[in-house]
Structure formats: structure tokens, C-alpha cells
Design a protein around this motif. Structure first.
Motif, short mmCIF file in Angstrom:
data_model
loop_
_atom_site.label_atom_id
_atom_site.label_comp_id
_atom_site.label_asym_id
_atom_site.label_seq_id
_atom_site.Cartn_x
_atom_site.Cartn_y
_atom_site.Cartn_z
N LYS A 236 0.84 -1.20 0.00
CA LYS A 236 0.00 0.00 0.00
C LYS A 236 0.87 1.25 0.00
CE LYS A 236 -3.18 2.91 2.46
NZ LYS A 236 -3.89 3.30 3.67
N THR A 237 0.62 2.15 -0.94
CA THR A 237 1.30 3.45 -0.88
C THR A 237 0.28 4.52 -0.53
OG1 THR A 237 0.98 3.98 -3.22
CG2 THR A 237 2.96 2.75 -2.66
N THR A 238 0.61 5.32 0.45
CA THR A 238 -0.23 6.46 0.84
C THR A 238 0.50 7.72 0.40
OG1 THR A 238 -0.92 5.18 2.78
CG2 THR A 238 -1.49 7.52 2.75
N ASP A 239 0.04 8.28 -0.68
CA ASP A 239 0.71 9.46 -1.24
C ASP A 239 -0.34 10.52 -1.55
OD1 ASP A 239 2.72 11.07 -2.14
OD2 ASP A 239 2.80 10.17 -4.14
N GLY A 264 3.87 -1.22 3.68
CA GLY A 264 3.19 0.06 3.59
C GLY A 264 4.22 1.17 3.38
N PHE A 265 3.88 2.10 2.52
CA PHE A 265 4.82 3.17 2.19
C PHE A 265 4.06 4.49 2.22
CE2 PHE A 265 7.48 5.48 -1.05
CZ PHE A 265 8.67 5.42 -0.35
N THR A 266 4.35 5.32 3.22
CA THR A 266 3.60 6.56 3.40
C THR A 266 4.51 7.74 3.14
OG1 THR A 266 2.15 5.54 5.04
CG2 THR A 266 2.31 7.94 5.07
N THR A 267 4.13 8.54 2.15
CA THR A 267 4.91 9.74 1.85
C THR A 267 4.04 10.99 1.77
OG1 THR A 267 4.68 9.16 -0.48
CG2 THR A 267 6.77 8.60 0.56
#
Lengths: 441, 252
Positions: A236-239, A264-267
Motif C-alpha cells: 500500500k502506498t499512501t501518497d 506500507g509506504f507513506t509519503t
């Protein structure tokens, strides 16, 4: 005498009540769904927006962080949907099966629905709700009563429901591309579900993004049911856009000898809350959750994790990394619960934060709750700055300060990205990380 | 003719403690200078001050590398101008592959000098050749920088970096520490291969042993933050016999 003290309602809470009153007749659902919505909203009204005295939301006070309620979005017109065609560009060209969710609405016309493999079905949440088929189910844990979850249950309009039959091996990853296209700040509530049949193997990619100029709000819920001996890889990317609020609830149930691997990758996003409720329901269930948050400016990103070992011989590993610059704040709360019958549980959790500025903040709160006597559980957290000695060593070899920092940050985050097995996913996420570092200057 | 390295009256302190106390040293191109001295004389401080390690305060003096003011430059600029410090204790950097580090360093320096950056295959080819000369297992290049390397492997890796980066001035800080005799020979051979008419070296050591392998042109004794005696390579043998006691009392 006990006087019940009701806190004054915030503008956002009042706005949500008005919104629900006007919208509830138009939200999809038969009589049962409508009744569920009413019950859910009553539960929300009783609790209000979560605040710092609610332990699970201790560091993310939505009463303070959410100033107002946004209107529900108008259905995306073709122009908006077309403009959103670029969604999930990070994984473009990799041949994933992209399912497009624009302004909270699933757009089948723009989704890759051709050549569906045998044993896979994809339906819209709106259709299922209209037929009074519930999307999410809740175990005995606390997820069902969570204020973000009940709010989602009250307003959920659409999403995608995917079923993979037993023993189906999908080579082609499924990509849920959520995008906010509307320029008018609005509130998107989606519910989705992926059911992976026993022995099946699937990769699910989720991307969330939107415009920087709009202070839109996303409340999304996703349930993943991993059948016995199945394997689900999930990225999951939260961008989200720079002013956006993103509240995401992930409900995961992992069956016997099944594998769940998450990254999970949050930027992006102004305020981000990723809450994961994971139940290792079957004997020998195996869960690995890794996450990286790269935060700058005044971003606030909260990852709150509940890992419930409910069956014997289950194993879980969690590694959370946060890189925090400027005045940003990273929050990690992780709770591992081992149920009475879950002997031979093996659970380990680690949270590490790297602070790049004096004003950056990391809050880490790991917890263990163990009701079995033959288990191995451990957790740890570290918070620190970049190592000046290492930086000097790199600079002494001719590497400029910023580049030296970038190498060290990359090394810090690399541990979680390098663990992604699929080359295409790992490379795309490495590029995203490099992009973030370049933007840092 | 401009000296390669010109140190004039250098004074430096750390945490308010004066370590270098008016140090003068001139190194010409093609020369190898050994700096010997007792523990605490300021040998390592000299190497760190030259390379620009944060934490040291320069309270007096000047340092020129090829006529340019070295002290005004950041550590990476000094490296690009041709200064190389071989660390006494090379650092371990988990998560940064040795080869990535070498390529990044080489190209950062080339970029700063306005030279064309080298492609990954070109860098790999050069590194492999040098690794072979230094008996470095090519597999080590894939591993994170210095992580899990033995003392000897770390020093060979330092020598590899030095050979790859082709500096103008090499400062070797106690390169012999932690080395057995075989490793010492390999490292010394690597250093000797770098002897060149346009390159200078400053070899900092406590023991004379290293100088059997890297033979200096000039030997200095550093005590209490200053050069107190300068001589030929025979001075090293003399020190081995008499020890540093006389210089410590002289300086004090």
C-alpha cells in the motif's frame, strides 16, 4: 450524583451529523444496510471524533486535526475520471490489473476488467450494498467499534469486492488505484474487500493519491481474508495530496498455514492514520508487516497496529521505519495480543525512527498482551538522528553532505524495501524512495 | 614551486582542549613523510583536522593543499581536491553496499572536478582489478560497507578506496593497527603501488614496523601537538630503540 459530561461538539462533528441527515437516504443500500448505517452513526455520535484521551488515538487527535466536515463528492464525470487515468503511475507499465476508484467511486469502464483469469470475481461495493450484502465483517476485537470504522460504515458509498477461488494462482497483481480528482474538497468513504480462497496466491497493490491544493478527506476500509494455506502479498502506498486527511482501516484475517506479507509506504498527506487490525486466526499463520514512512513539512502520520495471535504456532514479524524531517511527526503504536490457546506463538515487533531535524517528532508505543505461557514475543523501538561519524566517513570520500545523508537514509529504509520479493514492486518502491530523497534536495 | 601540503603554525582544539600546538609541516610531491609519536601527541587529530572532521576547532594557523586553502573547504571538497584519509578505524555502514559506496564516491569527486561520471560497468571493472591486486574477494564488494569485515579486510578496503580515488595526498592514520603480518604486507604493497612522482603521502604511525614496508623519505616526531624533530628514515629505527620518553619531556 453522576453528572454526565458531554464534550462540546466540534464544528466537524456537527457538520458530519448534518451531512449524515441529508445524505443517508441517498447512500446505497436496502433497508438492512440503511439500518446498519443508522446504528453506525449513532455509535459515532456517542463517541465523537477520537481525541487524545482515547488510548488508541492518543497521538492523533482528530477533534483537533479535523476542522470541518466536507460534502460527499458528486459522482465523477467522465472528464474527472479521464483526468484520473494516470492514477498509480508508480506501478504503470508493469502489467498490473488496475481497478480505478475515483472520488470514492469504482469506475468499471476505466478499470482493467478484460481477460479475467478463471476463478476471480470483481464487483462494486455500491451494487452489493444496494442488495443488502455487507462488505465488512468484524471479529470479537475492537475494530468494529472504532470511531473511524463506524464513520466509514455510516457513509461508505462504493469500493471493490474481489473474490479469488481456492488454489487460483494469480501471476498478475491486482492494483486498487484510489484517486481523488475533484478540485472541490470533499469526503470519500470507501469499503473494499479481497477474499483469497484457500491455497490461492495473490499480490494486491493499493495506491492512494490526490491533488495538493485540496483539503479533501479520505476514510477507507479494506478487509483482507486470507484462506488456509493461501498467500497474499500486499503493498500500500499512501501518497495523498499535501493538505489531505487519510484515515485507513485495514482488517486482515489469516488462516491456517497461510502467509500474509505486507509493505506500507507513506509519503503523502497532511494527516495520515493507517490502522491495521490483523488476526492470525488459523494454526501456523504467518504474517510479516513492514512499513516505511517518509515525512516532511508538517506532516503527521500515525500507524496503529493490532496483531492478534488467536491460533497456536502462529508467527508475526513487524518492522516499522520512519524518516522524519522538518516539523513532521511519526506515530507508531503496535500491540501484540496472544490469546489463551495460541501456544508456540512467535511474535516480534520493531519500530525505528530517524529524525532529520530538531523539530521532528516520533512517538512509539509498543505493547504486548500475553495470555498463553509458551510463547516467544519481543518488541523494541529506537529513535535517533543520522550518525555524524558515518556521514563524515562518506564525506571524507568526496560525497557531498546531502548525498551522504541520502545514502544513510536509503540504507535505513532499505531494510524494509529490500524484503519485498517481487522485483518490479521493489524497484518501483526504491524509485519512489529515491524520488522523495531528491525532492528533499 | 608550490608544496603539495603546507601546514603553518596549525593549532586545533577539541572540547576546549588544545591538541595541536603550532604544527608546521611541508610535504612535496613524490615524497613520503612518516609522522611518529607517543600516544596523545595529536597524530590522529592531525589526520582529522586535515580531512575536516566536525568537532575540532582550528584556533590558529593555515593549511594549503596545492596552494589552496584547505581549511576553508568542506570534507567532500577536500576529497575532490585530492586529499584522502585512510581511517585508523574504518566505519561500518549497514545498508550501503560497498560497490554502491565506491561508485558514488568516485563519481561525486569526478563531478565536482568537472570530469565525466563513469558508468556502473566501468566502475565495476576498475574496482575488480584493484580488488584482485589487494586480494579482496569480489563477493565482499556486494556486502554492506565494512559490515562484518575483519580488521585486515577493512584496511584492504581502505587501500582499495585510495587506489580507486587516485588522491594527490594520502594520509594514512595508524594503518598498521589491527593487522597481522600478512595483511600488513598486502596493504603496504597496495600503498607502495600508489607511490608516484605527483603524489605525496603522510604515514602516521606509533610503531616503526610499518615503515619497514612503506619506506619513508622523511620522518618527523610529533609530541604535544608539534613537530619536535625531523630526520631521515634512520630516525624511525632510532625511536624504536630509545622510545618517545625524551620527546615527551622535551615538549612538556
Amino acid at each position: 450524583m453522576n453528572a454526565e459530561i458531554r464534550p462540546v461538539k466540534t464544528a466537524a462533528e456537527i457538520g458530519l451529523a448534518d451531512l449524515f441527515a441529508s445524505a443517508r437516504q441517498h447512500l446505497p443500500g436496502g433497508s438492512e444496510t440503511k439500518a446498519l448505517r443508522l446504528g453506525a452513526f449513532d455509535s459515532f455520535v456517542a463517541q465523537g471524533l477520537p481525541h487524545s484521551r482515547v488510548e488508541a488515538w492518543r497521538y492523533t487527535d482528530l477533534r483537533r486535526l479535523v476542522r470541518d466536515a466536507k460534502p460527499l463528492p458528486a459522482p465523477p464525470d467522465l472528464a474527472a475520471a479521464t483526468a484520473a487515468g494516470n492514477a498509480g503511475a508508480l506501478f504503470a507499465g508493469l502489467g498490473f490489473r488496475r481497478l480505478l476508484i475515483v472520488d470514492g467511486a469504482f469506475i468499471p469502464e476505466l478499470s482493467d476488467l478484460a481477460d479475467l483469469e478463471a476463478g476471480i470475481s470483481i464487483r462494486s461495493t455500491a451494487h452489493l450494498l444496494a442488495a443488502d450484502e455487507p462488505i465488512l465483517s468484524f471479529g470479537p476485537g475492537s475494530a468494529g467499534g472504532d470511531p473511524a470504522v463506524v464513520l466509514n460504515a455510516a457513509f461508505a458509498a462504493d469500493g471493490v469486492v474481489i473474490r479469488i477461488d481456492a488454489n487460483v494462482v494469480l501471476e498478475r497483481p491486482i492494483h486498487l488505484a484510489y484517486v481523488t480528482a475533484s478540485a472541490t474538497p470533499s469526503a470519500m468513504f470507501t469499503q473494499s474487500r479481497l477474499q483469497v480462497g484457500s491455497g490461492a496466491r495473490v499480490t494486491l497493490v493499493e495506491t492512494h493519491e490526490g491533488p495538493d491544493q485540496s483539503d479533501y478527506q479520505v476514510n477507507t476500509a479494506l478487509q483482507l481474508v486470507v484462506g488456509d494455506e493461501a498467500r497474499l502479498d500486499h503493498v500500500k502506498t499512501t501518497d495523498e495530496g499535501g493538505a489531505a486527511l487519510h484515515v485507513a482501516t485495514l482488517l486482515v484475517e489469516v488462516g491456517a498455514r497461510a502467509n500474509y506479507r505486507a509493505f506500507g509506504f507513506t509519503t503523502g498527506g497532511s494527516v495520515v492514520r493507517n490502522q491495521l487490525f490483523t488476526t492470525l486466526a488459523g494454526e501456523g499463520a504467518d504474517v510479516q508487516i513492514r512499513q516505511a514512512s517518509l515525512l516532511a513539512g508538517r506532516q503527521h502520520a500515525d500507524t496503529t497496529l493490532a496483531i492478534d495471535h488467536a491460533a497456536a504456532g502462529s508467527q508475526s514479524r513487524e518492522i516499522f521505519k520512519a524518516v522524519v524531517d522538518d516539523e513532521a511527526r511519526a506515530v507508531f503504536q503496535g500491540k501484540i495480543t496472544v490469546q489463551p490457546g495460541a501456544q508456540k506463538t512467535d511474535a516480534r515487533m520493531m519500530a525505528r525512527a530517524l529524525l532529520l531535524s530538531d523539530d521532528a517528532v516520533a512517538n512509539c508505543k509498543p505493547e504486548l498482551e500475553i495470555f498463553a505461557d509458551d510463547v516467544q514475543c519481543g518488541h523494541g523501538t529506537t529513535t535517533g538522528a543520522l550518525d555524524d561519524q558515518l556521514k563524515f566517513y562518506l564525506m571524507a570520500r568526496g560525497i557531498p553532505a546531502k548525498e551522504a545523508e541520502a545514502l544513510l537514509i536509503q540504507a535505513f529504509v532499505g531494510e524494509v524495501i529490500d524484503a519485498i520479493e517481487r522485483d518490479d514492486l521493489r524497484e518501483a518502491l526504491s524509485l519512489a524512495m529515491t524520488g522523495w530523497l531528491k525532492a528533499r534536495g | 614551486m608550490t608544496a603539495l601540503l603546507d601546514i603553518r603554525g596549525l593549532k586545533a582544539e577539541i572540547d576546549g582542549r588544545q591538541i595541536l600546538n603550532g604544527l608546521d609541516l611541508t610535504v612535496g610531491k613524490g615524497e613520503i613523510h612518516a609522522i611518529m609519536g607517543p600516544n596523545g601527541a595529536g597524530k590522529s587529530t592531525l589526520s582529522y583536522v586535515l580531512s575536516g572532521k566536525p568537532g575540532y576547532e582550528i584556533t590558529g594557523g593555515e593549511v594549503y593543499l596545492n596552494g589552496e586553502d584547505l581549511l576553508a573547504m568542506a570534507p567532500d571538497e577536500r576529497a575532490a581536491k585530492g586529499l584522502f584519509l585512510a581511517f585508523q578505524y574504518p566505519l561500518e555502514i549497514p545498508g550501503v553496499a560497498t560497490l554502491t559506496f565506491l561508485r558514488t564516491a568516485l563519481n561525486a569527486q569526478r563531478k565536482k572536478r568537472g570530469e565525466e561520471e563513469l558508468s556502473s560497468p566501468d566502475v565495476l571493472k576498475r574496482v575488480r582489478e584493484l580488488a584482485k591486486q589487494l586480494s579482496i574477494d569480489p563477493e565482499m564488494l556486494k556486502r554492506p560497507l565494512n559490515v562484518g569485515f575483519s580488521g585486515g579486510e577493512k584496511k584492504r578496503n581502505e587501500t582499495l578506496q585510495m587506489a580507486l580515488l587516485e588522491p594527490k595526498l594520502c594520509v594514512l592514520d595508524e594503518t598498521d593497527s589491527g593487522l597481522d603480518i600478512d595483511a600488513l604486507r598486502i596493504v603496504a604493497d597496495g600503498v607502495n603501488r600508489l607511490r608516484a612522482a605527483d603524489r605525496g603521502m603522510v604515514v602516521i604511525t606509533h610503531y616503526q614496523r610499518l615503515l619497514d614496508y612503506i619506506v619513508p623519505d622523511i620522518v618527523h616526531v610529533l609530541a604535544a601537538g608539534r613537530i619536535v624533530k625531523t630526520g631521515g628514515k634512520e630516525l624511525a629505527l632510532e625511536l624504536e630503540a630509545t622510545g618517545y620518553a625524551q620527546y615527551q619531556s622535551e615538549a612538556a
